[in-house]
Design a protein around this motif. Structure first.
Motif, PDB file in Angstrom:
ATOM      1  N   LEU A 205      61.656  45.920  33.384  1.00 15.92           N
ATOM      2  CA  LEU A 205      61.248  45.274  34.628  1.00 15.92           C
ATOM      3  C   LEU A 205      59.737  45.307  34.853  1.00 15.92           C
ATOM      4  N   PRO A 206      59.030  46.417  34.661  1.00 12.94           N
ATOM      5  CA  PRO A 206      57.586  46.380  34.890  1.00 12.94           C
ATOM      6  C   PRO A 206      56.833  45.552  33.855  1.00 12.94           C
ATOM      7  N   LEU A 207      57.442  45.210  32.734  1.00 12.73           N
ATOM      8  CA  LEU A 207      56.774  44.487  31.670  1.00 12.73           C
ATOM      9  C   LEU A 207      57.089  42.987  31.701  1.00 12.73           C
ATOM     10  N   ARG A 208      57.603  42.511  32.837  1.00 17.02           N
ATOM     11  CA  ARG A 208      57.928  41.095  32.933  1.00 17.02           C
ATOM     12  C   ARG A 208      56.690  40.223  32.789  1.00 17.02           C
ATOM     13  N   TYR A 209      55.632  40.627  33.472  1.00 17.00           N
ATOM     14  CA  TYR A 209      54.425  39.825  33.492  1.00 17.00           C
ATOM     15  C   TYR A 209      53.414  40.451  32.535  1.00 17.00           C
ATOM     16  N   THR A 210      53.183  39.784  31.411  1.00 14.45           N
ATOM     17  CA  THR A 210      52.301  40.355  30.394  1.00 14.45           C
ATOM     18  C   THR A 210      50.842  40.019  30.655  1.00 14.45           C
ATOM     19  N   GLU A 211      50.562  39.026  31.496  1.00 16.34           N
ATOM     20  CA  GLU A 211      49.179  38.603  31.706  1.00 16.34           C
ATOM     21  C   GLU A 211      48.535  39.316  32.894  1.00 16.34           C
ATOM     22  N   ILE A 212      48.870  40.564  33.118  1.00 18.07           N
ATOM     23  CA  ILE A 212      48.302  41.341  34.214  1.00 18.07           C
ATOM     24  C   ILE A 212      46.880  41.758  33.830  1.00 18.07           C
ATOM     25  N   SER A 213      45.940  41.576  34.764  1.00 15.84           N
ATOM     26  CA  SER A 213      44.555  41.934  34.484  1.00 15.84           C
ATOM     27  C   SER A 213      44.358  43.440  34.606  1.00 15.84           C
ATOM     28  N   LYS A 214      43.262  43.932  34.038  1.00 15.05           N
ATOM     29  CA  LYS A 214      42.979  45.357  34.066  1.00 15.05           C
ATOM     30  C   LYS A 214      42.648  45.784  35.493  1.00 15.05           C
ATOM     31  N   ARG A 215      42.864  47.059  35.781  1.00 12.81           N
ATOM     32  CA  ARG A 215      42.606  47.566  37.124  1.00 12.81           C
ATOM     33  C   ARG A 215      41.117  47.661  37.424  1.00 12.81           C
ATOM     34  N   THR A 216      40.312  47.966  36.450  1.00  8.25           N
ATOM     35  CA  THR A 216      38.868  48.048  36.667  1.00  8.25           C
ATOM     36  C   THR A 216      38.212  46.829  36.046  1.00  8.25           C
ATOM     37  N   GLN A 217      37.451  46.127  36.851  1.00  7.86           N
ATOM     38  CA  GLN A 217      36.786  44.917  36.387  1.00  7.86           C
ATOM     39  C   GLN A 217      35.304  45.199  36.191  1.00  7.86           C
ATOM     40  N   PRO A 218      34.700  44.619  35.164  1.00 11.95           N
ATOM     41  CA  PRO A 218      33.248  44.780  35.010  1.00 11.95           C
ATOM     42  C   PRO A 218      32.525  43.990  36.094  1.00 11.95           C
ATOM     43  N   PRO A 219      31.323  44.393  36.468  1.00 11.41           N
ATOM     44  CA  PRO A 219      30.592  43.637  37.490  1.00 11.41           C
ATOM     45  C   PRO A 219      30.236  42.246  36.981  1.00 11.41           C
ATOM     46  N   PRO A 220      30.237  41.249  37.851  1.00  5.23           N
ATOM     47  CA  PRO A 220      29.957  39.880  37.403  1.00  5.23           C
ATOM     48  C   PRO A 220      28.505  39.714  36.991  1.00  5.23           C
ATOM     49  N   ARG A 221      28.280  38.820  36.035  1.00  5.25           N
ATOM     50  CA  ARG A 221      26.932  38.499  35.574  1.00  5.25           C
ATOM     51  C   ARG A 221      26.530  37.159  36.181  1.00  5.25           C
ATOM     52  N   LEU A 222      25.862  37.211  37.306  1.00  3.67           N
ATOM     53  CA  LEU A 222      25.469  35.993  38.004  1.00  3.67           C
ATOM     54  C   LEU A 222      24.014  35.682  37.717  1.00  3.67           C
ATOM     55  N   PRO A 223      23.655  34.410  37.618  1.00  4.66           N
ATOM     56  CA  PRO A 223      22.249  34.074  37.430  1.00  4.66           C
ATOM     57  C   PRO A 223      21.459  34.374  38.702  1.00  4.66           C
ATOM     58  N   VAL A 224      20.216  34.724  38.526  1.00  2.43           N
ATOM     59  CA  VAL A 224      19.364  35.033  39.666  1.00  2.43           C
ATOM     60  C   VAL A 224      19.040  33.733  40.391  1.00  2.43           C
ATOM     61  N   GLY A 225      19.239  33.736  41.717  1.00  2.00           N
ATOM     62  CA  GLY A 225      18.997  32.543  42.515  1.00  2.00           C
ATOM     63  C   GLY A 225      18.178  32.868  43.743  1.00  2.00           C
ATOM     64  N   PRO A 226      18.085  31.919  44.666  1.00  2.00           N
ATOM     65  CA  PRO A 226      17.261  32.138  45.857  1.00  2.00           C
ATOM     66  C   PRO A 226      17.846  33.184  46.800  1.00  2.00           C
ATOM     67  N   SER A 227      19.123  33.484  46.678  1.00  2.00           N
ATOM     68  CA  SER A 227      19.742  34.451  47.574  1.00  2.00           C
ATOM     69  C   SER A 227      19.533  35.888  47.104  1.00  2.00           C
ATOM     70  N   HIS A 228      18.920  36.111  45.952  1.00  2.00           N
ATOM     71  CA  HIS A 228      18.727  37.463  45.436  1.00  2.00           C
ATOM     72  C   HIS A 228      17.434  38.097  45.930  1.00  2.00           C
ATOM     73  N   LYS A 229      16.628  37.338  46.678  1.00  2.00           N
ATOM     74  CA  LYS A 229      15.383  37.890  47.194  1.00  2.00           C
ATOM     75  C   LYS A 229      15.697  38.921  48.283  1.00  2.00           C
ATOM     76  N   LEU A 230      14.866  39.934  48.405  1.00  2.00           N
ATOM     77  CA  LEU A 230      15.056  40.954  49.429  1.00  2.00           C
ATOM     78  C   LEU A 230      14.356  40.575  50.725  1.00  2.00           C
ATOM     79  N   ALA A 231      13.287  39.807  50.648  1.00  2.00           N
ATOM     80  CA  ALA A 231      12.560  39.400  51.838  1.00  2.00           C
ATOM     81  C   ALA A 231      12.508  37.875  51.890  1.00  2.00           C
TER      82      ALA A 231
END
Length: 115
Positions: free
Chosen positions: A24-50
């Motif tokens: 029963l717990p193995l019904r769905y084989t495409e389950i994602s991992k519990r820990t996800q790596p942080p996303p790699r987003l391109p730097v944009g205008p919203s990344h500025k601190l000021a």
């Protein structure tokens, strides 16, 4: 199957010839991992601190209605002459196009005029 009583589960397992609850717990084989790596987003205008105000990065404020670059049809001004011939342009009104063959004109019967 998880809501069945122990007696019903054992009876089903006996009839099936195997343990049905084991997979029963193995019904769905495409389950994602519990820990996800942080996303790699391109730097944009919203990344500025000021100087990162919302009105400066709001995409709806940057959208404008479309600009007409060229008209679809060339039109003549009222009273203008077409070409250089100097003759007035006459336009005949066109009848609307109807599908199918033209209809025959109906005639009233001569022998029974009151029908």
């Amino acid at each position: 199957m998880a809501t069945a009583t122990r007696l019903i589960q054992r009876f089903r397992n006996f009839l099936a010839g195997r343990d049905l609850q084991a997979k029963l717990p193995l019904r769905y084989t495409e389950i994602s991992k519990r820990t996800q790596p942080p996303p790699r987003l391109p730097v944009g205008p919203s990344h500025k601190l000021a100087s990162n105000y919302y009105c400066g990065r709001d995409g709806r404020r940057e959208a404008f209605p479309p600009v007409v670059v060229a008209a679809a049809q060339k039109t003549l001004a009222a009273g203008a002459q077409a070409g250089g011939s100097g003759s007035a342009v006459t336009t005949a009104e066109k009848k609307p196009v109807t599908p199918g063959p033209p209809l025959k004109k109906w005639e009233i019967s001569k022998d029974q005029p009151y029908l």
